[in-house]
Design a protein around this motif. Structure first.
Motif: not given
Length: 220
Positions: A160-171, A173-184
């Protein structure tokens, strides 16, 4: 004389234990790598410490922030391992600018509280997000499914050219997605969340993404 079903059940149990042991050994090796190269985690084994440092410098949190977060992650893992191997194996950790995410499925409420307590003992921790659940351990099939989900979301962000993917972490667990990071900005944050929600087999999305100009960010 043992029945055929007893023999099959014995082999199945033995196989699960062997797989869990192998996973534990692998994770221990990863921890060792983090302790040796605080910036790198798994990536250093593939692209080298120098390249990894360059990646860290490109992140919104910067080189020093990446070093600090990796050190916090390693220390929490060490505390978990010293306290109880189950904590080390059952809980996933993400750290962004001193904010700690604990995700996973633990055996008891006591384990959950102990994980939070140990995390707060580490210097540099600013907050702890408890996203753990209490219940029986996840199966190998569940873990494999979670890995597929995480991989798909990471790929979607990268392309996705509109997302700086390096700034985000994903975990996951049992189908639940946890997002962390810094968005512009809010638009980028919303796009990251949307990609996660649109991924097949995702049950729920929990976002701890902060905006770049959030006054609560460390150093902001």
């Amino acid at each position: 004389m043992s029945s055929r079903s007893d023999i099959e059940r014995h082999h199945s149990t033995k196989s699960c234990r062997q797989n869990n042991r192998a996973y534990g050994i692998c994770r221990t090796l990863v921890l060792a790598g983090i302790c040796i190269l605080p910036l790198s985690g798994c990536t250093s084994f593939v692209i080298g410490a120098g390249a990894t440092a360059g990646v860290a410098a490109l992140q919104e949190r910067g080189f020093n922030g990446a070093v600090s977060d990796s050190a916090i992650t390693a220390e929490i893992w060490q505390k978990f391992l010293a306290q109880d191997e189950k904590l080390f194996l059952d809980i996933e950790i993400e750290v962004v600018e001193g904010e700690v995410l604990l995700a996973g499925q633990v055996e008891s409420t006591a384990d959950e509280l102990e994980a939070v307590r140990l995390s707060w003992q580490v210097d540099g921790v600013r907050s702890v997000h408890n996203e753990m659940s209490v219940g029986s351990g996840l199966s190998l099939m569940d873990n494999a499914g979670d890995l597929v989900i995480t991989t798909k979301i990471k790929a979607a962000l990268m392309f996705d050219g509109d997302i700086f993917a390096i700034n985000f972490s994903i975990e996951t667990v049992n189908g639940t997605v946890h997002l962390m990071g810094i968005a512009q900005n809010e638009r980028e944050r919303d796009r990251v969340i949307a990609h996660a929600r649109e991924t097949s087999y995702v049950k729920r999305v929990v976002s701890h993404i902060r905006l770049k100009d959030d006054a609560n960010r460390q150093g902001a």
